[in-house]
Design a protein around this motif. Structure first.
Motif, PDB file in Angstrom:
ATOM      1  N   GLU A  61     -10.427   3.014   4.171  1.00  0.00           N
ATOM      2  CA  GLU A  61      -9.185   3.589   3.672  1.00  0.00           C
ATOM      3  C   GLU A  61      -8.025   3.400   4.640  1.00  0.00           C
ATOM      4  O   GLU A  61      -6.861   3.635   4.292  1.00  0.00           O
ATOM      5  CB  GLU A  61      -9.378   5.083   3.388  1.00  0.00           C
ATOM      6  CG  GLU A  61      -9.545   5.976   4.607  1.00  0.00           C
ATOM      7  CD  GLU A  61     -10.973   5.996   5.178  1.00  0.00           C
ATOM      8  OE1 GLU A  61     -11.239   6.822   6.070  1.00  0.00           O
ATOM      9  OE2 GLU A  61     -11.813   5.184   4.719  1.00  0.00           O
ATOM     10  N   LYS A 120      -3.431   2.826   4.944  1.00  0.00           N
ATOM     11  CA  LYS A 120      -3.981   1.465   5.026  1.00  0.00           C
ATOM     12  C   LYS A 120      -3.025   0.569   5.821  1.00  0.00           C
ATOM     13  O   LYS A 120      -2.182  -0.144   5.256  1.00  0.00           O
ATOM     14  CB  LYS A 120      -4.257   0.904   3.630  1.00  0.00           C
ATOM     15  CG  LYS A 120      -5.505   1.511   2.985  1.00  0.00           C
ATOM     16  CD  LYS A 120      -5.791   0.926   1.614  1.00  0.00           C
ATOM     17  CE  LYS A 120      -6.494  -0.421   1.659  1.00  0.00           C
ATOM     18  NZ  LYS A 120      -7.909  -0.316   2.095  1.00  0.00           N
ATOM     19  N   TYR A 178       0.823  -1.216   0.000  1.00  0.00           N
ATOM     20  CA  TYR A 178       0.000   0.000   0.000  1.00  0.00           C
ATOM     21  C   TYR A 178       0.856   1.265   0.000  1.00  0.00           C
ATOM     22  O   TYR A 178       0.460   2.288  -0.587  1.00  0.00           O
ATOM     23  CB  TYR A 178      -0.957  -0.015   1.191  1.00  0.00           C
ATOM     24  CG  TYR A 178      -2.142  -0.931   0.995  1.00  0.00           C
ATOM     25  CD1 TYR A 178      -3.041  -0.713  -0.035  1.00  0.00           C
ATOM     26  CD2 TYR A 178      -2.364  -2.020   1.842  1.00  0.00           C
ATOM     27  CE1 TYR A 178      -4.123  -1.553  -0.241  1.00  0.00           C
ATOM     28  CE2 TYR A 178      -3.443  -2.860   1.648  1.00  0.00           C
ATOM     29  CZ  TYR A 178      -4.319  -2.630   0.607  1.00  0.00           C
ATOM     30  OH  TYR A 178      -5.386  -3.454   0.412  1.00  0.00           O
TER      31      TYR A 178
END
Length: 474
Positions: free
Chosen positions: A234, A160, A152
């Motif tokens: 998120e 994240k 990520y």
């Protein structure tokens, strides 16, 4: 059984080796120096508290008192093909004589690690074709999260980081994996804080109250959805879950649970990590259980234990091509790995173990004998203190209760699981106590006769404990 001389270290095969102490001396040495894992270290200070296992063959082990015992826990969920298999032992010896060690760091590899990675990729479901080796299930799970954090980061999604686990989970004992685990295992220990959030335990018999199983499943999914919306998708990297929760008490979620969990993960763009450290390599009748048994296609699968049947320490984190494509992009180095990851001898053990399982069709056999084992133990449910027998195939938990109707437990201090385990060991069976639960995870090569014997020993042992309860409960 192998005729091992513990005094000289020589065996009936005449192999040279280190001079081992006599059994009594070995236990004294352990008393003085060995810090054992997952043990009551204070209790081990008492004379005679330790048992040395000195040899093994097939489904049997021999202890330091000369007793032959059925290995009802498969070493520790791992000796899937049984003890003493020459195919694996010889493969390890041959590998060590050819290449004893080289790392898989930088640009280096070696044939055994490459071949095993390829084999795992062919066995794994879907596009889980990339394999990162490590040394234990704890590290494989820890590594899965670390890799996803890196993934990520490279995508620019720097928030994240969070992990969704479950109450009752067991994912290991490293600083992060113990955070993904819940009490009693994590009680009293520091752990990584602020990363892991736990969902409801998917145990219908204990947690379902007056709901139907379908209603309980809906409640579990609602709980996960609520947690995701509270934390923010998120901010969540992944959900991690065992297909059947092992060391947390052998908890089987309601039918369809994993499929619906995966659907939520897909909807909210959260990676789905299946911890198959226990369930892979035949324990549920397939090399991998995620797709074959639970109809899921994880983004990552972690394995250990049965990948070598315990003959060598080895674990792996399998990931999709998509994850690998991101972490292998330009402008970066994958700075994660362990010195012994993909060790030549361990990889050779894994290859020989899988070849043996395929040649003897062990997963296919488990679909028959595993069900016989499961049904044999489920028959113990007619005993008054047996509240629930749960699990699947060669992965069974027996929960003891003081009262079946109310499901009230015995006092914790009684340690009912240990009482039954001790009786069973006296009668020739090793079983694993976990508070008020007894766990069985034997080698996958049990015969019908051995299965019947395990059932008889457990019944006799539970009834013996029941007869002792009036005096023990005073």
């Amino acid at each position: 059984m192998p005729d091992t001389n513990f005094e000289t270290g020589a065996s009936n095969a005449g192999s040279a080796g280190p001079v081992l102490p006599q059994t009594t001396e070995a236990i004294l040495a352990a008393d003085a120096h060995l810090v054992q894992s997952w043990a009551d270290l204070n209790g081990l200070k008492k004379p005679g508290a330790r048992t040395a296992i000195v040899s093994a063959k097939g489904t049997m082990v021999r202890d330091s008192d000369g007793r032959d015992l059925i290995d009802g826990i498969g070493g520790l969920w791992c000796v899937n093909v049984g003890h003493g298999r020459r195919e694996i032992i010889d493969a390890i010896a041959q590998q060590l004589s050819t290449l004893d060690f080289y790392s898989t760091f930088y640009t280096f590899t070696h044939p055994a690690a490459a071949a095993l990675a390829q084999k795992l990729a062919t066995l794994a479901p879907g596009n889980l074709t990339r394999v990162h080796f490590s040394n234990s299930g704890s590290v494989a799970n820890d590594g899965a999260v670390r890799i996803l954090h890196h993934y990520y980061e490279r995508l620019g999604h720097k928030t994240k980081k969070l992990v969704l686990s479950r109450h009752g989970a067991y994912h290991g004992s490293t600083y992060l994996s113990i955070a993904m685990t819940t009490p009693p295992y994590s009680k009293g220990w520091s752990k990584a804080e602020g990363i892991v959030h736990h969902l409801r335990k998917p145990h219908y018999w204990r947690e379902g109250a007056d709901m139907t199983e379908a209603e309980f499943l809906d409640a579990l999914i609602d709980d996960m959805r609520t947690q995701i919306e509270r934390l923010g998708a998120e901010n969540i990297a992944c959900f991690i879950g065992e297909p059947i929760m092992g060391a947390g008490g052998v908890i089987v979620p309601p039918a369809g649970y994993h499929k619906r969990i995966q659907e939520l993960c897909r909807r909210y763009e959260i990676k789905f990590v299946a911890d198959e450290v226990v369930t892979a390599f035949g324990r549920l009748g397939h090399f991998f259980a995620s797709e074959a048994v639970f109809e899921t296609q994880p983004d990552m699968i972690t394995v250990a234990k049965g990948v070598t049947s315990g003959y060598q320490p080895l674990a792996a984190t399998l990931m999709t091509d998509e994850i690998h494509e991101v972490i292998s992009g330009p402008d970066g180095v994958f700075t994660h790995g362990m010195t012994y990851a993909g060790h030549p001898a361990a990889a050779a053990a894994g290859l020989a173990n899988i070849a043996l399982m395929e040649a003897e069709q062990i997963p296919e056999r488990v679909r028959v004998t595993g069900k016989l084992f499961e049904n044999t133990l489920r028959a113990l449910g007619d005993i008054d203190i047996v509240g629930e027998v749960r699990g699947s195939h060669f992965m069974i938990g027996i929960e003891f209760v003081r009262d079946k109707a109310s499901k009230v437990l015995f006092p914790e201090a009684l340690n009912i699981g240990m009482l039954v385990a001790r009786k069973a060991q006296e009668k020739g069976l090793i079983a694993r106590p976990l508070g008020h639960i007894l766990i069985l995870s034997p080698p996958l090569v049990l015969t019908e006769g051995e299965i019947a014997r395990i059932g008889s020993i457990l019944r006799e042992s539970i009834l013996d404990v029941m007869r002792d309860l009036p005096s023990l409960m005073r």
